[in-house]
Design a protein around this motif. Structure first.
Motif, short mmCIF file in Angstrom:
data_model
loop_
_atom_site.label_atom_id
_atom_site.label_comp_id
_atom_site.label_asym_id
_atom_site.label_seq_id
_atom_site.Cartn_x
_atom_site.Cartn_y
_atom_site.Cartn_z
N ARG C 282 0.82 -1.21 0.00
CA ARG C 282 0.00 0.00 0.00
C ARG C 282 0.85 1.26 0.00
O ARG C 282 0.50 2.26 -0.61
N GLN C 289 -5.20 -2.97 -2.46
CA GLN C 289 -6.08 -3.46 -1.39
C GLN C 289 -5.64 -4.88 -1.06
O GLN C 289 -5.54 -5.71 -1.95
N GLU C 312 -4.66 -2.34 9.93
CA GLU C 312 -6.10 -2.30 9.69
C GLU C 312 -6.59 -0.88 9.45
O GLU C 312 -7.35 -0.63 8.52
N GLU C 313 -6.17 0.02 10.33
CA GLU C 313 -6.75 1.37 10.29
C GLU C 313 -6.09 2.26 9.25
O GLU C 313 -6.77 2.86 8.43
N GLU C 314 -4.76 2.31 9.27
CA GLU C 314 -4.10 3.23 8.34
C GLU C 314 -3.99 2.66 6.94
O GLU C 314 -4.09 3.37 5.95
N TYR C 315 -3.70 1.37 6.86
CA TYR C 315 -3.42 0.78 5.55
C TYR C 315 -4.58 -0.05 5.02
O TYR C 315 -4.46 -0.68 3.98
N ARG C 316 -5.69 -0.04 5.81
CA ARG C 316 -6.93 -0.65 5.31
C ARG C 316 -6.78 -2.10 4.91
O ARG C 316 -7.39 -2.55 3.93
N LYS C 318 -7.70 -5.80 5.04
CA LYS C 318 -8.90 -6.50 5.48
C LYS C 318 -8.49 -7.90 5.96
O LYS C 318 -7.97 -8.70 5.18
#
Lengths: 258, 555, 434
Positions: C282, C289, C312-316, C318
């Protein structure tokens, strides 16, 4: 500004031994080519680079300066590059204030594994300097020298050095009362102080040989008479200047002491 | 100082430089620079032949500065420095100019300009070399004695390892008895070995060892001095014990978090794992419906870490319960099962033995009511009601509340959770940025018994290095304070990451002084000092300015 | 305790654990023989791009250690060498080491690469996980130490068929020497530290994942080479089949781990290194993603849980709890992930650009033979057997084990263990061993 014929930018780079210098070496090992304009001074840590040294380079006609350190968090000496960051960012803004393009001073982080990136950064910066032209494009020569000199002296002043080097802690950890300092507020105060120091030094330099009146000083320094007078009042109170002679109805000021 | 007599050796490096730069022109150019009395080219300056030429030239030409223009200082600077040393020239009067990795190799299509660049670089190198000063490597004596703070499994293992190598060790423990957390544990995973037996054996070894002095019911009152020469005062009751130590090892461990106000914790029917182990040890355990809840007070906003040992602890204890009472029902409510590495087998065994696992999510944590635990099972998608007569809460290990105090005494940092913060998370996990202090066990991070022992040996190795040599040699690239200019403002002390410069009381007032043994030579202090009273040996302001000046001057 | 006159210690393996053990011992004043089977020291860490949880550039923090070892006055480096025989006892071992011929004179070669540029042979490069080809004369990797070329005797045209010798002609230092022979040396040492590291499990036997059948299914170490700035694609995440940038990536955990049919243990570091790999993707391209298919998210070390939260939060990233049943491929070479989400439960499928298998850590090839030569036992998983409360003791006195050849561990634990093993070895050779 169109590219000047035959202009070869003179570029100086400060590279830190552990990261950016190693990255530059890797560019060599991997044979990534870049323009020949860069001259490198090796330091152990980018935190060794005093902003006044950068100004000395500009004062002597260097067109562009690159300061490259380790990525934040990777500094071989733990936190040296954080100080580099604060100092150089301050200097960049300061250059703009005194009339020199701030993009002549380039700050970035290059790791020992980023050979290609180093080459790209050097190429991009060289091209940028080619486009914006030599340092002498920014200001007429006399003004350039006088302003850079005053800037250097301003940044040599103890109060400014204290402010700039305490920035990081004051923002991150707070003062002795545990209050974290608001960054915008701090920057405002810092640059106000810096400009004040700078103006003071401009005036001092212009009256270093002989006493001058407010009008004469304003003309020599490109400041407004109002700015000059405001500074002179403070400088007189702190014993830096004194009235010495009259020119018509205007007092002339000269330096006191050394 | 005498007039500089500079010798310049321009290397062809086979064709790597010679094939691109006009080497003879560089040699000629160097000859014309101020103070250059000798200049020649080599095919490979780093070869035996090249090194011999340098040595000869130093002698015959009475050179007192040597410049080699070739590859990069990051490979051969030590080699050439040594060569100068062998020829009787101080190795810090040698300067390296990089005309390969940062010149010939990166300007292969612009050889004329590259040669001009090389000329500039050589001119800059000569300007710097003229101003170089001889430096002596600094030797700091190190006392061959260690202070180990903490008498648990980590502290004892470390003390024994050092003592077995012949070093004197003072082991300080604040409780009445040695043993730390292991005294309270029951059976250890994965071997089901007895914790008290293991720790008892270690204590016996300690007591037998003549090189270890044990002070229990004692705390460290004060540590003065610096790396190699710490003046330690330990307080035991009313008495003070002063002694000298060369190094300090922190092995103060951690403690179990008590989940006051959580899940109905009261220490009787809702207990922690440690309390469960005490019940098992003292034969006060007789529950047959047990519900264990993992991650109590961990992996949440306030404490966003996994305490590493709790899942294994819980499973181990669960299996012990089943052994004692094969008819018991044990439920383990978990979020992720952290049985990493070879401990995965514990998980498999636990399932085979009949322990029932219920996965819950942090958004819908279990609720402990009267006699029953309600939990939403993520896999079944249903709420379960589990009757219990014992609830065991697996809570994290947390740092001792006074770890910060000790950290300040030793001038080492702690992280946001109070665990001591090592020099480098990857490559120096047992060292601190401050030299002479080392770390092991749960004081560093929650660890299993095996890991604490491993780290303890590791810290012993690290601590033994300066003691083995009896002294440390510091590179002389250190800060130097101009005592006349210094006003003792303390900015340098504040920003030095190695605590290598300190303001001290002197007859002339408060003045900063470099702790040369600890100074790493970064120069941040030099560039910060408001009075410009600090400079760096071998990287002095004048030397750097000289490079800038001659560069800008041109030819 | 003076180390002068003490016997040397042998360290087998020049990865981060071996280097740390050697440096510690050398710093104590003890002489070290470091034996490394590859042409260069550095080990697995040299193959990584960045390391968790700090995202330090791996080679940047490794190469100072490599250089320190290389230059250390007390360490003798024997690269491209193997252990042939070990006899004796603790305090007094006699080791026969085979130094393989490189056919290059180490003292003359400066690693300039002129020979490699002209070599006509093309073979799969081991360091770059077979993602590119190299010549028969090659530099193991760009920052190799010693910085000398090696000639691969199995693929060199001259050594196999008596033709070519181009390298010899282009070398300006006369460093090529086809007359070189393998030599055997005898070393007397007081203690031995084994730090031979690990291999990634080869998932070819797990046919459901389609490894080697589908070009865009790669292992984690192959991914590391792809994302590494000095790797075969210059750090651009270009997938093997068509060099298209991979924007949707699936990471599959526990491939071969926690699997009674293959390796029943957990490899301890994969949850973390996969999070790192997703973060790097990322950072490189914000359009990426990543999906991580896992069973339990194991983040037990210092700063690890924070790192996952950041992921999880900054780099999304899943994170999907579920097992991947199989991977197939569509007509464009896109892997299709067929998986079961345990929370549901539902079975779904997802099309991605690239699938990365987080494969198990297994003992290095040759571990069984080495164990026999050393006279030590292996545990049920094939790693060197040690005791839980004497964590570096092998089953033979005087031989110690540390790092991934003992059990899968991350870099900080390898380094800590290496220092620990050094302490144990030092106890033997400097006397006072009880």
């Amino acid at each position: 500004m169109s590219q000047q014929e035959g202009f070869e930018p003179r570029i100086l780079g400060f590279l830190c031994n552990w990261c950016s210098y190693a990255g530059a070496d890797l560019a060599g090992v991997s044979r990534f080519q870049y323009p020949t304009n860069l001259r490198v001074i090796r330091v152990m840590c980018s935190g060794r680079v005093d902003p006044t040294l950068v100004l000395e380079a500009f004062m002597r006609g260097i067109d562009g300066v690159m300061v490259l350190g380790c990525h934040p968090g990777d500094c071989h000496y733990i936190s040296g590059n954080y100080y580099t960051e604060r100092r150089i960012i301050t200097l960049q803004k300061f250059l703009e204030i005194i009339g020199v393009r701030q993009d002549r001073l380039f700050l970035d982080w290059v790791s020992a594994g980023e050979g290609e990136r180093f080459a790209n950064l050097v190429r991009d910066f060289t091209e940028k300097i080619m486009k914006i032209g030599p340092l002498s494009n920014d200001l007429p020569p006399y003004q350039l020298q006088a302003r850079l000199l005053a800037a250097r002296d301003a940044l040599s002043q103890q109060r400014m050095r204290w402010l700039v080097n305490r920035e990081k802690e004051l923002w991150d950890e707070g003062n002795v009362f545990g209050e974290k300092v608001d960054q915008d507020e701090f920057n405002k105060v810092k640059f106000e102080a810096l400009v004040r120091e700078y103006e003071k030094n401009r005036i001092l330099h212009s009256i270093s040989d002989k006493a001058q009146s407010v009008k004469e000083i304003a003309k020599a320094t490109d400041m407004t008479p109002r700015e000059v007078l405001r500074n002179l009042i403070v400088m007189e109170q702190s014993g830096l200047v004194t009235v010495s002679g009259i020119d018509g109805v205007s007092p002339k000021y000269r330096r006191l002491g050394g | 100082m005498e007039e500089a007599r500079v010798g310049v050796f321009v290397c062809r490096c086979g064709t790597n430089i010679g094939g691109f730069l006009d080497v003879p022109a560089l040699v000629e150019y160097a000859k014309g620079l101020p103070n250059v009395v000798y200049s020649k080219e080599n095919l490979y300056t780093c070869s035996e032949a090249g090194l011999t030429e340098i040595r000869q030239a130093i002698a015959e030409q009475k050179l007192n500065r040597v410049i080699v223009a070739s590859c990069t200082p990051r490979t051969h600077e030590p080699l050439f420095r040594n060569t100068c040393k062998e020829a009787g020239l101080n190795p810090y009067l040698f300067e390296f100019v990089n005309i390969r990795d940062q010149c010939s190799w990166v300007h292969m299509q612009e050889t004329k300009k590259a040669t001009e660049k090389a000329k500039d670089l050589i001119r800059m190198g000569v300007a710097r070399a003229r101003l170089l000063e001889p430096q002596e490597e600094i030797e700091v004596e190190v006392a061959p004695s260690a202070l180990v703070i903490g008498g648990g499994i980590a502290g004892m293992t470390c003390a024994l390892s050092l003592a077995d190598r012949g070093f004197e060790v003072t082991l300080v423990e604040r409780e009445k008895k040695l043993g730390g957390l292991l005294k309270d544990l029951y059976k250890l995973y994965p071997t089901q070995g007895d914790a008290v037996e293991l720790i008892g054996a270690k204590i016996r070894e300690i007591e037998k060892n003549r090189n270890i002095e044990v002070l229990t019911s004692a705390t460290v009152k004060e540590i003065k001095g610096f790396f190699g020469n710490y003046d330690v005062t330990v307080k035991q009751g009313e008495k003070d014990f002063p002694f000298r130590a060369g190094v300090v090892v922190i092995a103060t461990g951690a403690e179990e978090f008590k989940p006051v106000g959580m899940y109905g914790y009261e220490g009787k029917n809702v207990v922690t794992q440690l309390e469960l182990e005490r019940m098992l040890k003292e034969n006060k355990f007789n529950a047959n419906n047990v519900v264990m809840i993992q991650c109590v007070g961990a992996r949440n906003e306030g404490r966003n870490y996994c305490s590493r040992v709790c899942c294994m602890t819980a499973l181990n204890n669960a299996m012990i319960i089943l052994e004692r009472n094969p008819k018991a029902q044990v439920f383990t409510l978990y979020r992720d099962m952290q049985t990493y590495g070879f401990y995965e087998d514990l998980y498999r065994k636990a399932r085979e033995k009949g322990i029932i696992f219920v996965k819950y999510s942090p958004e819908r944590p279990p609720a402990v009511d009267e006699g029953v635990v309600k939990v939403f099972d993520e896999f079944l998608g249903e709420e379960l009601r589990l009757p219990y007569n014992l609830v065991v809460l697996s809570t994290p290990m947390v740092a001792h509340p006074d770890s910060k105090e000790l950290a300040q005494m030793l001038k080492v940092p702690v992280d946001e959770y109070g665990f001591f913060l090592e020099a480098h998370v990857k490559l120096r996990p047992l060292d601190f940025a401050t030299d002479g202090v080392y770390l092991c066990g749960s004081a560093h991070w929650p660890s299993t018994v095996s890991e604490s022992i491993a780290q303890a040996y590791g810290a012993a190795s690290r601590a033994s290095i300066p003691m083995s040599r009896r002294h440390v040699v510091a590179e002389p690239i250190v800060s130097v304070v101009d005592q006349e200019k210094c006003i003792g403002c303390g900015l340098c002390e504040m920003i030095c990451p190695f605590k290598a410069i300190r303001v001290e009381e002197t007859p002339k007032g408060r003045i900063a002084r470099t702790i040369t043994a600890s100074c790493k030579g970064c120069g941040v202090c030099g560039a910060s000092c408001p009075q410009r009273a600090i400079t760096m040996r071998h990287f002095k302001d004048e030397q750097m300015l000289a490079e800038v000046v001659v560069l800008a001057e041109g030819k | 305790m003076e180390a002068k006159g003490s016997k040397p210690v042998m360290v087998i393996g020049g990865g981060i654990a071996g280097l740390q053990a050697a440096i510690d011992l050398g710093d104590m004043g003890i002489k070290v023989h470091l034996i490394e089977s590859k042409p260069s020291i550095g080990g697995r860490m040299a193959q990584l791009d960045k390391t968790f949880p700090t995202n330090d550039c791996s080679i940047c923090i490794l190469s100072p250690k490599m250089a320190e070892c290389y230059r250390h006055p007390n360490i003798t480096l024997h690269t491209y060498s193997e252990i042939k025989e070990v006899s004796g006892k603790m305090g007094d071992f006699s080791v026969k080491v085979l130094k393989k011929a490189r056919f290059v004179k180490e003292k003359e070669c400066i690693g300039c690469g002129d020979c490699a540029a002209k070599c006509p042979v093309r073979v799969l490069d081991e360091f770059d996980m077979e993602l590119r080809r190299r010549g028969a004369v090659y530099l193991y990797f760009l920052q190799a130490l010693p910085m000398v070329m090696t000639i691969d005797r199995d693929n060199c045209l001259y050594l196999t068929r008596g033709v070519c010798r181009i390298c010899e002609k282009v070398c300006t230092r006369q460093a090529i020497d086809f007359e070189q022979k393998d030599t055997e040396i005898d070393l007397d040492v007081g203690g031995i530290i084994v730090a031979t590291g690990f291999d990634p499990f080869n998932p070819i036997g797990l046919s459901e994942y389609g490894y080697k059948r589908y070009r865009n299914v790669v292992t984690a170490l192959e991914y590391e080479r792809l994302i590494c700035a000095s790797g075969p694609t210059g750090g651009h995440l270009l997938r093997p089949s068509d060099r298209k940038p991979a924007e949707k990536i699936a990471f599959i955990q526990c491939v071969g781990s926690r699997d009674v049919k293959n390796n029943s243990y957990c490899s301890a570091v994969c949850c973390m290194h996969v999070t790192k790999e997703a973060i790097l993707a990322r950072e490189h391209d914000p359009k990426t993603q990543s999906y991580v298919f896992y069973m339990d998210m194991r983040a037990v070390g210092k700063g690890f849980q924070r790192y996952i939260t950041r992921g999880e939060e900054e780099y999304r990233i899943k994170y999907i709890r579920g097992r991947v049943a199989k991977i197939t491929e569509d007509l464009e070479g896109n892997p299709i992930i067929w998986y079961e989400k345990t929370i549901g439960p539902t079975t779904e499928k997802m099309k991605v650009d690239l699938a990365v298998l987080a494969t198990s850590f297994v003992p290095r090839r040759g571990t069984e033979e080495l164990a026999k030569i050393l006279g030590v036992e292996l545990d049920e998983y094939g790693f060197f057997k040690t005791e839980p409360y004497a964590p570096f003791n092998s089953t033979r006195e005087g031989i110690f084990v540390c790092g991934c050849c003992r059990e899968p561990v991350d870099i900080p634990d390898s380094v800590a263990q290496a220092s620990g093993a050094a302490a144990k070895a030092a106890e033997i050779v400097t006397g006072g061993y009880s």
